[in-house]
Design an enzyme around this catalytic site. Structure first.
Site, PDB file in Angstrom:
ATOM      1  N   GLU A  81       0.843  -1.188   0.000  1.00  0.00           N
ATOM      2  CA  GLU A  81       0.000   0.000   0.000  1.00  0.00           C
ATOM      3  C   GLU A  81       0.881   1.243   0.000  1.00  0.00           C
ATOM      4  O   GLU A  81       1.786   1.377   0.822  1.00  0.00           O
ATOM      5  CB  GLU A  81      -0.883  -0.007   1.245  1.00  0.00           C
ATOM      6  CG  GLU A  81      -1.799   1.182   1.355  1.00  0.00           C
ATOM      7  CD  GLU A  81      -2.618   1.153   2.626  1.00  0.00           C
ATOM      8  OE1 GLU A  81      -3.576   1.940   2.724  1.00  0.00           O
ATOM      9  OE2 GLU A  81      -2.297   0.350   3.522  1.00  0.00           O
ATOM     10  N   SER A  82       0.634   2.140  -0.899  1.00  0.00           N
ATOM     11  CA  SER A  82       1.518   3.285  -1.076  1.00  0.00           C
ATOM     12  C   SER A  82       0.907   4.556  -0.523  1.00  0.00           C
ATOM     13  O   SER A  82      -0.215   4.926  -0.878  1.00  0.00           O
ATOM     14  CB  SER A  82       1.832   3.484  -2.563  1.00  0.00           C
ATOM     15  OG  SER A  82       2.593   4.662  -2.751  1.00  0.00           O
ATOM     16  N   GLY A  83       1.669   5.228   0.337  1.00  0.00           N
ATOM     17  CA  GLY A  83       1.246   6.512   0.862  1.00  0.00           C
ATOM     18  C   GLY A  83       1.335   7.629  -0.154  1.00  0.00           C
ATOM     19  O   GLY A  83       0.946   8.760   0.122  1.00  0.00           O
ATOM     20  N   ARG A  84       1.881   7.343  -1.359  1.00  0.00           N
ATOM     21  CA  ARG A  84       1.906   8.342  -2.433  1.00  0.00           C
ATOM     22  C   ARG A  84       0.519   8.527  -3.034  1.00  0.00           C
ATOM     23  O   ARG A  84       0.176   9.607  -3.501  1.00  0.00           O
ATOM     24  CB  ARG A  84       2.867   7.924  -3.546  1.00  0.00           C
ATOM     25  CG  ARG A  84       4.337   8.056  -3.219  1.00  0.00           C
ATOM     26  CD  ARG A  84       5.166   7.702  -4.439  1.00  0.00           C
ATOM     27  NE  ARG A  84       4.933   8.652  -5.525  1.00  0.00           N
ATOM     28  CZ  ARG A  84       5.297   8.444  -6.775  1.00  0.00           C
ATOM     29  NH1 ARG A  84       5.880   7.317  -7.122  1.00  0.00           N
ATOM     30  NH2 ARG A  84       5.078   9.346  -7.699  1.00  0.00           N
ATOM     31  N   ASN A 106       5.991 -19.376  -4.028  1.00  0.00           N
ATOM     32  CA  ASN A 106       5.673 -20.801  -4.096  1.00  0.00           C
ATOM     33  C   ASN A 106       5.869 -21.429  -2.721  1.00  0.00           C
ATOM     34  O   ASN A 106       6.311 -20.767  -1.767  1.00  0.00           O
ATOM     35  CB  ASN A 106       6.516 -21.503  -5.164  1.00  0.00           C
ATOM     36  CG  ASN A 106       8.014 -21.302  -4.930  1.00  0.00           C
ATOM     37  OD1 ASN A 106       8.473 -21.131  -3.798  1.00  0.00           O
ATOM     38  ND2 ASN A 106       8.793 -21.333  -5.996  1.00  0.00           N
ATOM     39  N   ALA A 107       5.554 -22.690  -2.584  1.00  0.00           N
ATOM     40  CA  ALA A 107       5.620 -23.352  -1.279  1.00  0.00           C
ATOM     41  C   ALA A 107       7.045 -23.376  -0.737  1.00  0.00           C
ATOM     42  O   ALA A 107       7.270 -23.188   0.466  1.00  0.00           O
ATOM     43  CB  ALA A 107       5.066 -24.771  -1.382  1.00  0.00           C
ATOM     44  N   ARG A 165      11.522 -17.055  10.249  1.00  0.00           N
ATOM     45  CA  ARG A 165      10.725 -16.095  11.009  1.00  0.00           C
ATOM     46  C   ARG A 165       9.767 -16.738  12.009  1.00  0.00           C
ATOM     47  O   ARG A 165       8.834 -16.087  12.473  1.00  0.00           O
ATOM     48  CB  ARG A 165       9.950 -15.197  10.033  1.00  0.00           C
ATOM     49  CG  ARG A 165      10.858 -14.390   9.119  1.00  0.00           C
ATOM     50  CD  ARG A 165      11.692 -13.387   9.902  1.00  0.00           C
ATOM     51  NE  ARG A 165      12.598 -12.632   9.034  1.00  0.00           N
ATOM     52  CZ  ARG A 165      13.911 -12.777   9.029  1.00  0.00           C
ATOM     53  NH1 ARG A 165      14.481 -13.650   9.851  1.00  0.00           N
ATOM     54  NH2 ARG A 165      14.667 -12.064   8.225  1.00  0.00           N
ATOM     55  N   ARG A 208       3.504  11.987   4.411  1.00  0.00           N
ATOM     56  CA  ARG A 208       3.652  10.683   5.069  1.00  0.00           C
ATOM     57  C   ARG A 208       4.968  10.548   5.823  1.00  0.00           C
ATOM     58  O   ARG A 208       5.130   9.639   6.647  1.00  0.00           O
ATOM     59  CB  ARG A 208       3.553   9.551   4.045  1.00  0.00           C
ATOM     60  CG  ARG A 208       4.663   9.563   3.008  1.00  0.00           C
ATOM     61  CD  ARG A 208       4.562   8.417   2.030  1.00  0.00           C
ATOM     62  NE  ARG A 208       5.549   8.552   0.960  1.00  0.00           N
ATOM     63  CZ  ARG A 208       5.785   7.614   0.058  1.00  0.00           C
ATOM     64  NH1 ARG A 208       5.124   6.475   0.102  1.00  0.00           N
ATOM     65  NH2 ARG A 208       6.681   7.795  -0.888  1.00  0.00           N
ATOM     66  N   HIS A 229      10.920 -21.447   3.378  1.00  0.00           N
ATOM     67  CA  HIS A 229      12.169 -20.777   3.741  1.00  0.00           C
ATOM     68  C   HIS A 229      11.881 -19.577   4.646  1.00  0.00           C
ATOM     69  O   HIS A 229      12.562 -19.359   5.660  1.00  0.00           O
ATOM     70  CB  HIS A 229      12.903 -20.328   2.485  1.00  0.00           C
ATOM     71  CG  HIS A 229      14.201 -19.637   2.754  1.00  0.00           C
ATOM     72  ND1 HIS A 229      15.262 -20.263   3.372  1.00  0.00           N
ATOM     73  CD2 HIS A 229      14.596 -18.354   2.513  1.00  0.00           C
ATOM     74  CE1 HIS A 229      16.265 -19.403   3.494  1.00  0.00           C
ATOM     75  NE2 HIS A 229      15.877 -18.243   2.992  1.00  0.00           N
TER      76      HIS A 229
END
Length: 420
Positions: A276-279, A363-364, A374, A347, A369
């Site tokens: 999502e762009s704050g521009r 992809n899976a 994470r 912003r 990975h």
């Protein structure tokens, strides 16, 4: 504890003897040892930096498109240009939509693919009949005669007079994004004078450009103006039809910057990844405040530290300080928007605690990975110590993935959460 990545193929491995992460890359038959690091993230950075300085071609799946180009569009001026294809990625079987525009253009794409509209980027699944999308088109190209030489010289003199005021002592070239001293920069008309004479004396249409970029852009504009005829650009086109159009294997095209868009079926679409762009949109006041179960206190030395629970007073301090800062920042953001300041400028006052939405295809194997890096699991073959907030995102992603691909996810767990 040994990482499953083959050492000879390059990457990051766990060095059991030193209890550190080893970084190494193999290119052209030679192994480059990049040292031992206290954290996996540091080792990955070393590998990424080496590969950035010594690029290989192994990420491209389709050799046949390596030197091909596609039509792309400058999102400031909407003028057409060319961008080189970087990669083609298989994105899995997805439900497709077919969009039809008033001019007869048609596009088949997945619901989550980004399409350029007059108001910015939107997912195809968010569009409705009556909305507008940007499509490839042409417009009359002005001739040199429309800007007399005397007027052109006057515009040049006025532009030069604004130079010291509009260019900082150290500033960024808006075309190549590199930093230069003021004396190496020129003021450039973002929308060329040959295309819109009305913006010739509009300082909002001026931006700093380095000598090389300014010369290349000016040469192209002059040739463009001399030839007359038509100029290719993106134009708004009304959506007249949206229907579901079956399920098929989908592919994403990645193109080089700076704009990362291309023309598909006559409609301007984006790469496979978009945030999502704050521009283009006014950002909403949705901010992150840690929950009470978020551990607040770090103990131990770098690379060997752990987080422990905070006291009730610490949690109150964190919540109060964040909410106060968020409210103040968002009020200043709204104040600038109300004063007519561009969204891309306003912003800058918003903090990193602002929630952002994005979507990406993978992809899976890529997802596994990501999850191995994470998420933290005691039974994982390779230890990982992610930050709490990214782990929260990863956990939600894994929940969705487990529903979609339960057998693959079970195999991932069985083999120590190591991507194949």
């Amino acid at each position: 504890m040994e990482d499953r990545i083959e050492a000879g193929k390059g990457g990051v491995t766990w060095h059991k003897k030193s209890e550190k992460w080893r970084a190494q890359v193999k290119q052209k038959g030679e192994t480059h040892h990049l040292g031992l690091h206290g954290t996996r993230e540091a080792a990955e950075v070393a590998v990424a930096e080496f590969r950035a300085l010594n690029p290989s071609k192994r990420t491209r799946k389709l050799e046949s498109v390596r030197r091909n180009h596609v039509r792309c569009f400058d999102e400031r001026t909407l003028l057409a240009g060319r961008a080189r294809i970087v990669d083609v990625m298989e994105s899995g079987v997805k439900q497709l939509l077919r969009l039809t525009t008033a001019s007869g253009k048609q596009l088949r794409c997945s619901k989550d693919h980004a399409i350029l509209t007059p108001d910015g980027w939107r997912k195809a699944g968010e569009l409705a009949v009556g909305d507008s999308v940007m499509t490839g088109g042409t417009a009359a190209r002005p001739s040199e005669a429309l800007v007399p030489p005397s007027l052109r010289r006057g515009i040049g003199v006025w532009t030069s007079m604004q130079r010291n005021r509009l260019i900082d002592e150290q500033d960024v070239c808006y075309l190549c994004s590199r930093v230069f001293p003021r004396e190496a920069l020129e003021l450039d008309h973002v929308v060329p004078v040959a295309l819109d004479l009305g913006k010739a004396l509009d300082e909002k249409n001026l931006a700093p450009a380095c000598g090389d970029c300014h010369a290349a852009k000016s040469a192209g504009e002059q040739a463009l103006a001399r030839r007359g005829g038509k100029v290719a650009l993106a134009k708004a086109d009304l959506v007249t039809g949206i229907v579901e159009h079956g399920e098929e294997m989908t592919y994403d095209l990645a193109v080089e910057g700076p704009w990362h868009n291309f023309l598909a079926g006559g409609i301007v679409v984006h790469n496979s990844y978009n945030e999502e762009s704050g521009r283009y949109r006014e950002l909403q006041p949705v901010f992150y405040v840690p929950a009470e179960d978020r551990k607040l206190v770090q103990q131990g030395r770098p690379g060997r530290y752990e987080f422990v629970d905070g006291t009730p007073e610490q949690h109150r301090t964190v919540g109060s300080a964040m909410e106060s800062a968020y409210r103040e920042a968002y009020e200043r953001y709204q104040e600038m928007l109300a004063a007519g300041v561009a969204r891309e400028v306003a912003r800058a006052v918003l903090p990193v605690g602002l929630f952002s939405s994005m979507y990406a295809t993978c992809n899976a194997r890529s997802l596994m990975h990501f999850l191995s890096l994470r998420t933290k699991r005691e039974h994982a073959a390779v230890p990982s110590f992610p930050q709490c907030e990214i782990e929260m995102v990863a956990e939600r992603m894994e929940e969705q993935w487990a529903e979609l691909m339960p057998l693959t996810r079970a195999a991932f767990e069985k083999h120590g959460r190591v991507a194949p």
